[in-house]
Design a protein around this motif. Structure first.
Motif, PDB file in Angstrom:
ATOM      1  N   PHE A  68       0.812  -1.220   0.000  1.00  0.00           N
ATOM      2  CA  PHE A  68       0.000   0.000   0.000  1.00  0.00           C
ATOM      3  C   PHE A  68       0.843   1.267   0.000  1.00  0.00           C
ATOM      4  CE2 PHE A  68      -2.807  -3.138   2.181  1.00  0.00           C
ATOM      5  CZ  PHE A  68      -3.647  -3.328   1.093  1.00  0.00           C
ATOM      6  N   HIS A  69       2.142   1.123  -0.301  1.00  0.00           N
ATOM      7  CA  HIS A  69       3.011   2.287  -0.367  1.00  0.00           C
ATOM      8  C   HIS A  69       3.161   2.746  -1.818  1.00  0.00           C
ATOM      9  CE1 HIS A  69       3.915   0.945   3.681  1.00  0.00           C
ATOM     10  NE2 HIS A  69       4.561   2.076   3.906  1.00  0.00           N
ATOM     11  N   HIS A  70       3.656   3.964  -1.976  1.00  0.00           N
ATOM     12  CA  HIS A  70       3.835   4.521  -3.321  1.00  0.00           C
ATOM     13  C   HIS A  70       4.814   3.683  -4.138  1.00  0.00           C
ATOM     14  CE1 HIS A  70       3.898   7.473  -6.503  1.00  0.00           C
ATOM     15  NE2 HIS A  70       5.214   7.575  -6.399  1.00  0.00           N
ATOM     16  N   VAL A  71       5.912   3.269  -3.502  1.00  0.00           N
ATOM     17  CA  VAL A  71       6.890   2.391  -4.150  1.00  0.00           C
ATOM     18  C   VAL A  71       6.832   1.039  -3.451  1.00  0.00           C
ATOM     19  CG1 VAL A  71       9.314   2.026  -4.706  1.00  0.00           C
ATOM     20  CG2 VAL A  71       8.368   4.349  -4.748  1.00  0.00           C
ATOM     21  N   ASN A  72       6.570  -0.015  -4.213  1.00  0.00           N
ATOM     22  CA  ASN A  72       6.362  -1.340  -3.650  1.00  0.00           C
ATOM     23  C   ASN A  72       7.342  -2.345  -4.273  1.00  0.00           C
ATOM     24  OD1 ASN A  72       5.288  -3.775  -2.637  1.00  0.00           O
ATOM     25  ND2 ASN A  72       3.888  -3.935  -4.371  1.00  0.00           N
ATOM     26  N   PRO A  73       8.425  -2.711  -3.574  1.00  0.00           N
ATOM     27  CA  PRO A  73       9.325  -3.749  -4.089  1.00  0.00           C
ATOM     28  C   PRO A  73       8.714  -5.133  -3.887  1.00  0.00           C
ATOM     29  CG  PRO A  73      10.083  -2.982  -1.960  1.00  0.00           C
ATOM     30  CD  PRO A  73       8.886  -2.149  -2.298  1.00  0.00           C
ATOM     31  N   TYR A  74       9.106  -6.071  -4.745  1.00  0.00           N
ATOM     32  CA  TYR A  74       8.561  -7.424  -4.625  1.00  0.00           C
ATOM     33  C   TYR A  74       9.512  -8.462  -5.224  1.00  0.00           C
ATOM     34  CZ  TYR A  74       7.135  -6.616  -9.521  1.00  0.00           C
ATOM     35  OH  TYR A  74       7.116  -6.326 -10.864  1.00  0.00           O
ATOM     36  N   LEU A  75       9.295  -9.721  -4.813  1.00  0.00           N
ATOM     37  CA  LEU A  75       9.955 -10.874  -5.398  1.00  0.00           C
ATOM     38  C   LEU A  75       8.924 -11.648  -6.209  1.00  0.00           C
ATOM     39  CD1 LEU A  75      12.064 -12.192  -2.362  1.00  0.00           C
ATOM     40  CD2 LEU A  75      12.870 -10.827  -4.295  1.00  0.00           C
ATOM     41  N   VAL A  76       9.362 -12.225  -7.342  1.00  0.00           N
ATOM     42  CA  VAL A  76       8.431 -12.952  -8.198  1.00  0.00           C
ATOM     43  C   VAL A  76       9.095 -14.241  -8.678  1.00  0.00           C
ATOM     44  CG1 VAL A  76       9.189 -11.735 -10.294  1.00  0.00           C
ATOM     45  CG2 VAL A  76       6.904 -12.768 -10.211  1.00  0.00           C
ATOM     46  N   GLY A  77       8.304 -15.293  -8.805  1.00  0.00           N
ATOM     47  CA  GLY A  77       8.780 -16.571  -9.314  1.00  0.00           C
ATOM     48  C   GLY A  77       7.925 -17.021 -10.485  1.00  0.00           C
ATOM     49  N   SER A  78       8.311 -18.113 -11.135  1.00  0.00           N
ATOM     50  CA  SER A  78       7.523 -18.642 -12.245  1.00  0.00           C
ATOM     51  C   SER A  78       7.852 -20.118 -12.453  1.00  0.00           C
ATOM     52  CB  SER A  78       7.795 -17.858 -13.536  1.00  0.00           C
ATOM     53  OG  SER A  78       9.154 -17.965 -13.918  1.00  0.00           O
ATOM     54  N   VAL A  79       6.841 -20.878 -12.856  1.00  0.00           N
ATOM     55  CA  VAL A  79       7.022 -22.272 -13.249  1.00  0.00           C
ATOM     56  C   VAL A  79       5.942 -22.600 -14.268  1.00  0.00           C
ATOM     57  CG1 VAL A  79       5.620 -23.098 -11.309  1.00  0.00           C
ATOM     58  CG2 VAL A  79       7.219 -24.660 -12.447  1.00  0.00           C
ATOM     59  N   GLY A  80       6.337 -23.293 -15.362  1.00  0.00           N
ATOM     60  CA  GLY A  80       5.342 -23.596 -16.380  1.00  0.00           C
ATOM     61  C   GLY A  80       5.952 -24.204 -17.629  1.00  0.00           C
ATOM     62  N   TYR A  81       5.267 -24.014 -18.738  1.00  0.00           N
ATOM     63  CA  TYR A  81       5.604 -24.632 -20.020  1.00  0.00           C
ATOM     64  C   TYR A  81       6.355 -23.636 -20.905  1.00  0.00           C
ATOM     65  CZ  TYR A  81       4.807 -26.597 -24.696  1.00  0.00           C
ATOM     66  OH  TYR A  81       4.960 -27.081 -25.973  1.00  0.00           O
ATOM     67  N   TYR A  82       7.480 -24.101 -21.504  1.00  0.00           N
ATOM     68  CA  TYR A  82       8.288 -23.273 -22.393  1.00  0.00           C
ATOM     69  C   TYR A  82       8.420 -23.958 -23.752  1.00  0.00           C
ATOM     70  CZ  TYR A  82       9.849 -20.243 -18.564  1.00  0.00           C
ATOM     71  OH  TYR A  82       9.903 -19.348 -17.539  1.00  0.00           O
ATOM     72  N   ARG A  83       8.374 -23.159 -24.808  1.00  0.00           N
ATOM     73  CA  ARG A  83       8.522 -23.682 -26.179  1.00  0.00           C
ATOM     74  C   ARG A  83       9.492 -22.781 -26.945  1.00  0.00           C
ATOM     75  NH1 ARG A  83       5.440 -27.022 -29.584  1.00  0.00           N
ATOM     76  NH2 ARG A  83       5.596 -26.547 -31.813  1.00  0.00           N
ATOM     77  N   ARG A  84      10.577 -23.372 -27.445  1.00  0.00           N
ATOM     78  CA  ARG A  84      11.583 -22.632 -28.205  1.00  0.00           C
ATOM     79  C   ARG A  84      11.542 -23.072 -29.664  1.00  0.00           C
ATOM     80  NH1 ARG A  84      17.473 -23.658 -26.264  1.00  0.00           N
ATOM     81  NH2 ARG A  84      17.443 -25.311 -27.829  1.00  0.00           N
TER      82      ARG A  84
END
Length: 226
Positions: free
Chosen positions: A122-138
């Motif tokens: 709820f602050h003006h500047v909000n730092p965060y950590l993010v992760g991901s897992v899923g399907y990848y196609r190259r």
């Protein structure tokens, strides 16, 4: 005396009613503001630069990325989302020379589940950590320039055939895998008029075991969350 007591009781009771009404109104307004600040759903869209790392950087060129997603706020600090990402890349001259083809292109797309931990939601500047897992196609395509016939309708000359430049696909290499990654970022509120819109920037390290040469990249993305 008894008459004075009877006459004073309604005045005190009326003041109590007015106080209770004001308190209820303030409580309702606070609850509404709290509900607005704790929105359950949000969406985001963004794009940016995608540098490759590891052995893949010797085979493909750095490129750009585009992402779109949505998330559900489980708590003030934790959310879970679903995100589609597209990374447009190139093919190095060395690989084109090995394949004996004039040109080529490549891309990587993914569909991932993304948990996010916010440190100051709820602050003006909000730092965060993010992760991901899923399907990848190259996908890597080898192409050569060609002319593609098209049918053109002209109001004066009628229908006639013309040719436009195009790329003919000579070969395609596709690799699929489960992958994931993680990173950090921050978002910034855009003021009262856009209270539900925030500008964000984030960087992630992503990995997918796509064949003998795994996919390793660090997309840098800028966008808006609303």
């Amino acid at each position: 005396m008894f008459g004075k007591l009877l006459s004073s009781k309604p005045k005190g009771f009326a003041r109590w009613i007015r106080s209770a009404t004001v308190l209820a109104a303030l409580t309702g307004m606070a609850a509404l503001a709290n509900a607005q600040s704790e929105r359950r759903w949000s969406a985001d869209v963004g794009g940016g630069y995608t540098p490759l790392v590891g052995a893949l950087s010797n085979r493909l060129n750095n490129g750009w990325n585009m992402k779109v997603g949505g998330e559900y706020n489980l708590t003030r600090h934790l959310s879970a989302g679903l995100r589609f990402s597209w990374n447009g890349l190139g093919v190095t001259p060395g690989v084109l020379s090995e394949a004996k083809v004039p040109s080529g292109n490549s891309h990587i797309w993914s569909l991932t589940a993304d948990p996010r931990i916010r440190f100051a939601p709820f602050h003006h500047v909000n730092p965060y950590l993010v992760g991901s897992v899923g399907y990848y196609r190259r996908v890597v395509e080898f192409t050569q320039p060609t002319l593609q016939p098209v049918l053109i309708a002209d109001p004066f000359f009628g229908l006639f055939q013309d040719f436009v430049p195009a790329d003919k696909v000579l070969g395609r290499i596709t690799r699929n895998s489960i992958g994931g990654g993680g990173g950090f970022g921050f978002d910034i509120g855009l003021g009262h008029r856009l209270s539900n819109t925030r500008f964000f920037t984030e960087a992630r390290y992503e990995y997918a075991a796509t064949g003998n040469i795994p996919t390793r990249m660090i997309p840098l993305t800028f966008g808006f969350r609303f």
